[in-house]
Design a protein around this motif. Sequence first.
Motif, PDB file in Angstrom:
ATOM      1  N   VAL A 252     -12.373   7.767  28.122  1.00  0.00           N
ATOM      2  CA  VAL A 252     -10.860   7.328  27.451  1.00  0.00           C
ATOM      3  C   VAL A 252     -10.938   6.804  28.874  1.00  0.00           C
ATOM      4  O   VAL A 252     -10.527   7.180  29.168  1.00  0.00           O
ATOM      5  CB  VAL A 252     -10.840   8.223  26.824  1.00  0.00           C
ATOM      6  CG1 VAL A 252      -9.409   8.211  25.862  1.00  0.00           C
ATOM      7  CG2 VAL A 252     -10.779   8.934  26.203  1.00  0.00           C
TER       8      VAL A 252
ATOM      9  N   TYR B   1      -6.963   5.510  30.312  1.00  0.00           N
ATOM     10  CA  TYR B   1      -5.294   5.277  29.543  1.00  0.00           C
ATOM     11  C   TYR B   1      -4.938   4.322  31.208  1.00  0.00           C
ATOM     12  O   TYR B   1      -5.215   4.730  32.254  1.00  0.00           O
ATOM     13  CB  TYR B   1      -5.007   6.912  30.546  1.00  0.00           C
ATOM     14  CG  TYR B   1      -5.025   8.248  29.262  1.00  0.00           C
ATOM     15  CD1 TYR B   1      -4.845   8.273  28.812  1.00  0.00           C
ATOM     16  CD2 TYR B   1      -6.322   8.952  29.739  1.00  0.00           C
ATOM     17  CE1 TYR B   1      -4.713   9.246  27.949  1.00  0.00           C
ATOM     18  CE2 TYR B   1      -6.629   9.806  28.684  1.00  0.00           C
ATOM     19  CZ  TYR B   1      -5.446  10.208  27.755  1.00  0.00           C
ATOM     20  OH  TYR B   1      -5.969  10.714  27.075  1.00  0.00           O
TER      21      TYR B   1
ATOM     22  N   ASN C  92      -5.936  16.285  30.239  1.00  0.00           N
ATOM     23  CA  ASN C  92      -6.224  14.956  29.038  1.00  0.00           C
ATOM     24  C   ASN C  92      -7.043  14.097  29.018  1.00  0.00           C
ATOM     25  O   ASN C  92      -7.658  13.823  28.044  1.00  0.00           O
ATOM     26  CB  ASN C  92      -4.445  14.303  29.534  1.00  0.00           C
ATOM     27  CG  ASN C  92      -2.967  15.024  29.264  1.00  0.00           C
ATOM     28  OD1 ASN C  92      -2.371  15.114  30.205  1.00  0.00           O
ATOM     29  ND2 ASN C  92      -2.909  16.055  28.046  1.00  0.00           N
TER      30      ASN C  92
ATOM     31  N   ALA D 148     -10.175  14.538  26.381  1.00  0.00           N
ATOM     32  CA  ALA D 148      -9.985  13.323  25.814  1.00  0.00           C
ATOM     33  C   ALA D 148     -11.453  12.971  26.346  1.00  0.00           C
ATOM     34  O   ALA D 148     -11.774  12.746  24.963  1.00  0.00           O
ATOM     35  CB  ALA D 148      -9.545  12.466  26.081  1.00  0.00           C
TER      36      ALA D 148
ATOM     37  N   SER E 272      -6.695  17.155  24.509  1.00  0.00           N
ATOM     38  CA  SER E 272      -7.455  15.929  24.275  1.00  0.00           C
ATOM     39  C   SER E 272      -6.238  14.608  23.812  1.00  0.00           C
ATOM     40  O   SER E 272      -6.164  13.637  24.166  1.00  0.00           O
ATOM     41  CB  SER E 272      -8.699  16.228  23.229  1.00  0.00           C
ATOM     42  OG  SER E 272      -8.083  16.014  22.131  1.00  0.00           O
ATOM     43  N   GLY E 273      -5.066  14.758  22.772  1.00  0.00           N
ATOM     44  CA  GLY E 273      -4.107  13.602  22.277  1.00  0.00           C
ATOM     45  C   GLY E 273      -5.238  12.527  21.054  1.00  0.00           C
ATOM     46  O   GLY E 273      -4.896  11.625  21.415  1.00  0.00           O
ATOM     47  N   ILE E 274      -7.123  13.248  21.014  1.00  0.00           N
ATOM     48  CA  ILE E 274      -7.389  12.227  20.743  1.00  0.00           C
ATOM     49  C   ILE E 274      -7.443  12.371  18.815  1.00  0.00           C
ATOM     50  O   ILE E 274      -7.410  13.487  18.768  1.00  0.00           O
ATOM     51  CB  ILE E 274      -8.583  11.907  21.340  1.00  0.00           C
ATOM     52  CG1 ILE E 274      -8.679  11.991  22.430  1.00  0.00           C
ATOM     53  CG2 ILE E 274      -9.678  10.605  20.232  1.00  0.00           C
ATOM     54  CD1 ILE E 274      -8.199  10.412  22.951  1.00  0.00           C
ATOM     55  N   ASN E 275      -6.792  11.206  17.595  1.00  0.00           N
ATOM     56  CA  ASN E 275      -6.661  11.376  16.797  1.00  0.00           C
ATOM     57  C   ASN E 275      -7.632  11.092  15.951  1.00  0.00           C
ATOM     58  O   ASN E 275      -8.367  10.739  15.128  1.00  0.00           O
ATOM     59  CB  ASN E 275      -4.924  10.861  15.646  1.00  0.00           C
ATOM     60  CG  ASN E 275      -4.283  11.524  16.480  1.00  0.00           C
ATOM     61  OD1 ASN E 275      -4.122  13.003  16.669  1.00  0.00           O
ATOM     62  ND2 ASN E 275      -3.449  11.052  17.197  1.00  0.00           N
TER      63      ASN E 275
ATOM     64  N   GLY F   4      -5.510   7.515  19.924  1.00  0.00           N
ATOM     65  CA  GLY F   4      -4.106   9.146  20.690  1.00  0.00           C
ATOM     66  C   GLY F   4      -2.854   8.990  20.090  1.00  0.00           C
ATOM     67  O   GLY F   4      -2.350   8.406  18.924  1.00  0.00           O
ATOM     68  N   ASP F   5      -2.370  10.135  20.368  1.00  0.00           N
ATOM     69  CA  ASP F   5      -0.798  11.027  19.835  1.00  0.00           C
ATOM     70  C   ASP F   5       0.197   9.765  20.298  1.00  0.00           C
ATOM     71  O   ASP F   5       0.974   9.228  19.304  1.00  0.00           O
ATOM     72  CB  ASP F   5      -0.498  12.101  20.645  1.00  0.00           C
ATOM     73  CG  ASP F   5      -1.713  12.925  19.731  1.00  0.00           C
ATOM     74  OD1 ASP F   5      -1.819  13.213  18.736  1.00  0.00           O
ATOM     75  OD2 ASP F   5      -1.851  14.235  20.235  1.00  0.00           O
TER      76      ASP F   5
ATOM     77  N   GLU G 105      -0.354   5.597  21.158  1.00  0.00           N
ATOM     78  CA  GLU G 105      -1.126   4.410  21.648  1.00  0.00           C
ATOM     79  C   GLU G 105      -0.917   4.132  22.940  1.00  0.00           C
ATOM     80  O   GLU G 105      -1.336   3.549  23.275  1.00  0.00           O
ATOM     81  CB  GLU G 105      -1.219   3.383  20.793  1.00  0.00           C
ATOM     82  CG  GLU G 105      -0.950   3.763  18.869  1.00  0.00           C
ATOM     83  CD  GLU G 105      -2.917   4.883  19.126  1.00  0.00           C
ATOM     84  OE1 GLU G 105      -3.407   4.427  19.952  1.00  0.00           O
ATOM     85  OE2 GLU G 105      -3.011   5.434  18.044  1.00  0.00           O
TER      86      GLU G 105
ATOM     87  N   LEU H 254      -3.035   4.080  26.142  1.00  0.00           N
ATOM     88  CA  LEU H 254      -3.717   4.530  26.191  1.00  0.00           C
ATOM     89  C   LEU H 254      -4.711   3.147  26.687  1.00  0.00           C
ATOM     90  O   LEU H 254      -3.479   2.516  26.462  1.00  0.00           O
ATOM     91  CB  LEU H 254      -4.810   3.957  24.775  1.00  0.00           C
ATOM     92  CG  LEU H 254      -4.924   5.699  23.861  1.00  0.00           C
ATOM     93  CD1 LEU H 254      -5.267   5.644  22.856  1.00  0.00           C
ATOM     94  CD2 LEU H 254      -5.924   6.448  25.602  1.00  0.00           C
TER      95      LEU H 254
END
Length: 349
Positions: free
Chosen positions: A146, A148, A159, A163, A229-232, A280-281, A283, A286
């Motif tokens: 991931v 960022y 995070n 993630a 994690s903040g990952i959907n 992610g929560d 976008e 990212l």
Amino acid sequence: MSNLIENGRLIAFHPGYYVKEYLEHQNMTQAELAKRLQISEKDVSKLVNGKKNLDEKLIDNLAIALGTSRESWENLDKKYKIVKRQIEEENKIERDKLIQKNMDYSFWKKLGVVKDTKDASEQVKELRKFLKIVSLEVLKTDNFLVQYKTAVKNIDDKNIINANAWVQTALNIGNVKIVESIDLNYLKSKLPDIRNMTVKDPQIFLPELRRIFEKSGVAFVLLPNLKNSGINGAVKWLGDDKVLLAMNNRRKYADTFWFALFHEIKHVFQQKKGHIIISGDNESVLDSKIDMLRLENESDKFAQEILIPSEEYNSFLKKEDFSFDSIEEFSRKINIQPGIVVGRLQRDK
């Protein structure tokens, strides 16, 4: 002292430690030993200070020059390497424990992929093994799985760690799922059926949804939310004949689940092989080597149009009646869960 390594519990003595002791006991200089061994004085200095390792030739020559057996130097060297590895591993585990404190071990325990243990060292080893990494420090690498944006200030280590861990978990589970060969035309033909599932309970629609994905060649992975994690969701092609579609299973009844599902399905259709598309929560935090803004906009529009076609939606808006009864009537008319209509209205402010 550089010719020994210790961690408070173990001590690894480099063979050079014993060479130095011998020289002191025999009142012999390093220069004299260098001449006897026919090597440079610099190499002897490196040896006694633990900066030069033994090789077969040096072992033979030390045995002759110091009047000892070859086996004694072999054993000293072997023991040094074994204990040194133990110390390095223990030190690495201690560093990994600091990272593991940021991770909810029960997340993987509930998935049944790690042992049920309260021992921190064992937890570290279990997580390394499942996540297929030699150290949990790998998870701190912000471009591991991931990425960022570097300018984002509210992203910290926990995070990035979680993630990466969530995505790797999805990849591990997706890799072992057995599905048919990829068939995006079949998946496209089943979009109306998937849309009709919005009015069903999860225990009804989830088995149906999984069957459609399996026949489409999609490894569908529904994971619990992992704290921090903040990952959907995530989409990644696993070779040319299989694609991973992973989602956070939060709020299976809610409009956010269905919007996210069709959003990820569009990412499958985009066929960005060689890349992991992460949702992610937020976008905007990212980053990616591909044009994520365009892909995300395409996916958002696709999900909106599938769930509530624009023609019907615009007709509903013109009435300017957003009461409970009005929303329910509109939802029945287009056969969609009312919460999805409410969610769309909220997103459109």
